[in-house]
Design an enzyme around this catalytic site. Structure first.
Site, mmCIF file in Angstrom:
data_model
loop_
_atom_site.group_PDB
_atom_site.id
_atom_site.type_symbol
_atom_site.label_atom_id
_atom_site.label_comp_id
_atom_site.label_asym_id
_atom_site.label_seq_id
_atom_site.Cartn_x
_atom_site.Cartn_y
_atom_site.Cartn_z
ATOM 1 N N LYS A 1 -16.370 29.815 -29.387
ATOM 2 C CA LYS A 1 -16.797 29.133 -28.164
ATOM 3 C C LYS A 1 -16.124 29.648 -26.896
ATOM 4 O O LYS A 1 -14.954 30.012 -26.901
ATOM 5 C CB LYS A 1 -16.506 27.619 -28.267
ATOM 6 C CG LYS A 1 -17.373 26.884 -29.230
ATOM 7 C CD LYS A 1 -18.864 26.907 -28.894
ATOM 8 C CE LYS A 1 -19.182 26.006 -27.730
ATOM 9 N NZ LYS A 1 -19.069 24.573 -28.088
ATOM 10 N N TYR B 1 -9.532 -6.818 12.435
ATOM 11 C CA TYR B 1 -8.894 -6.339 11.212
ATOM 12 C C TYR B 1 -8.841 -7.425 10.144
ATOM 13 O O TYR B 1 -8.639 -8.604 10.434
ATOM 14 C CB TYR B 1 -7.454 -5.859 11.514
ATOM 15 C CG TYR B 1 -6.730 -5.359 10.272
ATOM 16 C CD1 TYR B 1 -6.878 -4.040 9.857
ATOM 17 C CD2 TYR B 1 -5.940 -6.212 9.492
ATOM 18 C CE1 TYR B 1 -6.253 -3.579 8.710
ATOM 19 C CE2 TYR B 1 -5.310 -5.758 8.342
ATOM 20 C CZ TYR B 1 -5.469 -4.440 7.963
ATOM 21 O OH TYR B 1 -4.850 -3.979 6.836
ATOM 22 N N THR C 1 -39.183 26.810 -11.204
ATOM 23 C CA THR C 1 -39.525 25.468 -10.732
ATOM 24 C C THR C 1 -39.693 24.675 -12.025
ATOM 25 O O THR C 1 -40.124 25.228 -13.042
ATOM 26 C CB THR C 1 -40.839 25.434 -9.916
ATOM 27 O OG1 THR C 1 -41.908 25.907 -10.747
ATOM 28 C CG2 THR C 1 -40.767 26.320 -8.675
ATOM 29 N N HIS C 2 -39.310 23.399 -11.988
ATOM 30 C CA HIS C 2 -39.305 22.567 -13.206
ATOM 31 C C HIS C 2 -38.439 23.207 -14.297
ATOM 32 O O HIS C 2 -38.650 22.942 -15.482
ATOM 33 C CB HIS C 2 -40.721 22.342 -13.757
ATOM 34 C CG HIS C 2 -41.721 21.961 -12.712
ATOM 35 N ND1 HIS C 2 -42.030 20.662 -12.428
ATOM 36 C CD2 HIS C 2 -42.461 22.727 -11.858
ATOM 37 C CE1 HIS C 2 -42.940 20.622 -11.448
ATOM 38 N NE2 HIS C 2 -43.200 21.862 -11.082
ATOM 39 N N LYS D 1 -8.354 3.468 1.752
ATOM 40 C CA LYS D 1 -7.610 4.719 1.620
ATOM 41 C C LYS D 1 -7.677 5.408 0.270
ATOM 42 O O LYS D 1 -7.951 6.610 0.201
ATOM 43 C CB LYS D 1 -6.138 4.481 1.988
ATOM 44 C CG LYS D 1 -5.945 4.252 3.473
ATOM 45 C CD LYS D 1 -4.514 3.914 3.775
ATOM 46 C CE LYS D 1 -4.400 3.014 4.980
ATOM 47 N NZ LYS D 1 -5.120 1.728 4.861
ATOM 48 N N SER E 1 0.821 -1.214 0.000
ATOM 49 C CA SER E 1 0.000 0.000 0.000
ATOM 50 C C SER E 1 0.854 1.262 0.000
ATOM 51 O O SER E 1 0.334 2.368 0.004
ATOM 52 C CB SER E 1 -0.935 0.018 1.217
ATOM 53 O OG SER E 1 -0.200 -0.156 2.409
ATOM 54 N N SER F 1 -12.512 26.484 -27.926
ATOM 55 C CA SER F 1 -12.623 25.244 -28.685
ATOM 56 C C SER F 1 -11.514 25.243 -29.729
ATOM 57 O O SER F 1 -11.147 26.294 -30.257
ATOM 58 C CB SER F 1 -13.987 25.185 -29.373
ATOM 59 O OG SER F 1 -13.914 24.384 -30.536
ATOM 60 N N GLU G 1 -18.510 22.423 -15.559
ATOM 61 C CA GLU G 1 -18.882 21.064 -15.965
ATOM 62 C C GLU G 1 -18.144 20.013 -15.136
ATOM 63 O O GLU G 1 -18.706 18.983 -14.744
ATOM 64 C CB GLU G 1 -18.592 20.860 -17.453
ATOM 65 C CG GLU G 1 -19.493 21.702 -18.338
ATOM 66 C CD GLU G 1 -19.005 21.719 -19.782
ATOM 67 O OE1 GLU G 1 -19.609 21.029 -20.603
ATOM 68 O OE2 GLU G 1 -18.029 22.430 -20.078
HETATM 69 N N1 ARG Z 1 -1.227 -1.259 5.293
HETATM 70 C C1 ARG Z 1 -2.169 -1.791 6.213
HETATM 71 C C2 ARG Z 1 -3.532 -1.121 6.027
HETATM 72 O O1 ARG Z 1 -3.582 -0.121 5.458
HETATM 73 C C3 ARG Z 1 -1.717 -1.570 7.614
HETATM 74 C C4 ARG Z 1 -2.278 -2.550 8.597
HETATM 75 C C5 ARG Z 1 -1.647 -3.869 8.376
HETATM 76 N N2 ARG Z 1 -2.054 -4.804 9.350
HETATM 77 C C6 ARG Z 1 -1.985 -6.109 9.180
HETATM 78 N N3 ARG Z 1 -2.406 -6.866 10.120
HETATM 79 N N4 ARG Z 1 -1.499 -6.630 8.085
HETATM 80 O O2 ARG Z 1 -4.529 -1.645 6.431
#
Ligand code: ARG
Length: 461
Positions: free
Chosen positions: A284, A318, A156-157, A326, A24, A278, A291
């Site tokens: 244009k 976890y 409206t509309h 993320k 990651s 354009s 947009e």
């Molecule tokens: N890179 C991991 C995440 O974003 C960190 C946590 C990793 N934990 C684990 N038990 N492998 O979730």
């Protein structure tokens, strides 16, 4: 080579594809400042509780500061083999300090570490967004004050309905953004508990002080359940939900800018700074920024539903699934920031065509309601009857293709003999808006009062 962090149990390193899907660092390096702040607080607490040596803690803190400046300066080599930001930093710390670095990970896990980092990141981002929202509100209120008496068609509309003022229309968005800021504030208040010290999932046998680390990192308190601490991502979801709603508001405004700058309506002008040309059609002026603001909600709402699907059905605690929290969130929050900045820019840049606005406001029999109200007020007709009489007068005007105030008194009296000349006093768009003095109505004096109320509120820190 087997892994430095857990090599004890492993004989070989991971397959290349394993490494690719697992890493990651490509995106979570963005969390470096939060990761370092969390680690410093953790190391200081460990020393204060006598869990590690003070001397070691000082070395760790100094080493982390060195790493922070290395990363800030772009002098840090992130390695995919080290998976994520947590292990990249820890392994650099080991290079700088030797074995003492290994004491930092006492009584914590990457699970509580990443939960802490991400909360800090989202909290910081909410604070930045709030300042941006406030700036946009200010831009809108200032423009509203200038245009408290600029009459435009209200729809409206998307059909001409009744005249309103441009200032009133802009203040509608100030209200929406006020609620958006409230939603982010609520999310921030709920997320401000510290997961650090929950360790992998069960807590720890070390005599740590979670209240101290929570305080050092600006959290209100530590989280109360270790399993929840490492499993919760609803703070991200809640923030993305608030972001989606805010983006929806910006998207609606952007659509209006697109319509109003179209030559079909010509109600609004954006300068060269907020339009593009354009490559083929020299005439244009395209409202690309508007947009794109209109469109970018797709990424934000997508990030929200994407993460909702990741978390759905995920058993405690976890699981690596949660690393998928993320990228979407990073993208969504920086996209929202760009949307706000572009909208502020357009608001400060936009100039209404007051003549066209006024003409458009008067077209389409937009003061028909004023006529009906007059029949109620002056002649005492029940509103339903007044509506019917007005409808016949509008039909008469439409049949001749003229505006209401272009009909003669005699024409109107053909429909309702008791109508007097006085009626022409309410048929102009300026009179119409000036009469809308009910609280929250579009009358210029209301708009000025609301704009001033907002300015006062926005000037508070
Ligand atoms: N890179 C991991 C995440 O974003 C960190 C946590 C990793 N934990 C684990 N038990 N492998 O979730």
């Amino acid at each position: 080579m087997s892994n430095k962090m857990w090599g004890g149990r492993f004989e070989t390193g991971p397959d290349a594809i394993m490494e690719e899907i697992n890493a990651s660092i490509g995106f979570d390096q963005r969390l470096y400042a939060q990761d370092i702040a969390g680690s410093k607080a953790h190391a200081s607490m460990l020393a204060a509780k006598g869990i590690i040596d003070k001397a070691d803690a000082e070395k760790i803190v100094a080493g982390l500061d060195t790493i922070l400046s290395e990363i800030d300066a772009g002098d840090f080599t992130f390695q995919r083999a080290l998976e994520d930001i947590h292990m990249n930093i820890e392994s650099r710390l080991a290079v700088l300090l030797g074995p003492a670095a290994g004491r930092l990970h006492t009584a914590r896990s990457r699970n509580d570490q990443v939960a802490t980092d991400f909360r800090l990141y989202v909290r910081d981002t909410i604070d930045t967004l709030d300042a941006q929202f406030k700036d946009l509100q200010k831009a809108l209120v200032e423009k509203a004050l200038v245009h408290s008496g600029t009459v435009m068609p209200g729809f409206t509309h998307l059909q001409t309905a009744q005249p309103v003022t441009f200032g009133h229309h802009l203040l509608a968005y100030v209200e929406m953004l006020g609620r958006d800021r409230g939603r982010f504030r609520d999310a921030r208040a709920r997320l401000n508990e510290c997961p650090l010290g929950a360790a992998a999932l069960a807590g720890t046998s070390f005599p740590i002080d979670r209240f101290a680390t929570a305080k050092a990192l600006g959290f209100d308190r530590p989280t109360a359940n270790s399993l929840d601490s490492v499993s919760d991502r609803d703070f991200v979801l809640e923030t993305l939900a608030a972001a989606s709603i805010a983006a929806m508001h910006l998207s609606r405004f952007a659509e209006e800018i697109v319509i109003w700058t179209s030559p079909l309506t010509g109600l609004l002008k954006l300068s060269d700074r907020f339009t593009t040309g354009s490559s083929i059609m020299p005439q244009k002026r395209n409202p690309d920024a508007a947009e794109l603001v209109r469109a970018k909600i797709g990424r934000i709402a997508g990030a929200f539903s994407g993460l909702l699907m990741v978390m759905k059905g995920l058993a405690l605690a976890y699981a690596k699934d949660m690393q998928e929290d993320k990228e979407g969130a990073f993208d969504a929050l920086s996209t929202l920031s760009l949307m706000i900045a572009a909208t502020s820019g357009m608001v400060r840049d936009m100039v209404p065509d007051e003549k066209r606005m006024k003409d458009a406001a008067g077209s389409g029999y937009s003061t028909a309601t004023d006529l009906a109200d007059w029949l109620v007020r002056v002649l005492g007709l029940p509103f339903r009857e007044a509506h019917h009489v007005t409808g016949r007068i509008v039909a008469l005007a439409a049949g001749r293709d003229v505006a209401l105030h272009k009909l003669s008194l005699a024409d109107m009296q053909e429909v309702e003999p008791r109508i007097t000349n006085e009626v022409f006093g309410v048929l102009s768009v300026a009179k119409s808006v000036a009469s809308r003095v009910s609280y929250g109505g579009t009358a210029p004096k209301n708009v000025r009062a609301q704009a001033k109320r907002w300015l006062k509120q926005l000037d508070k820190p």
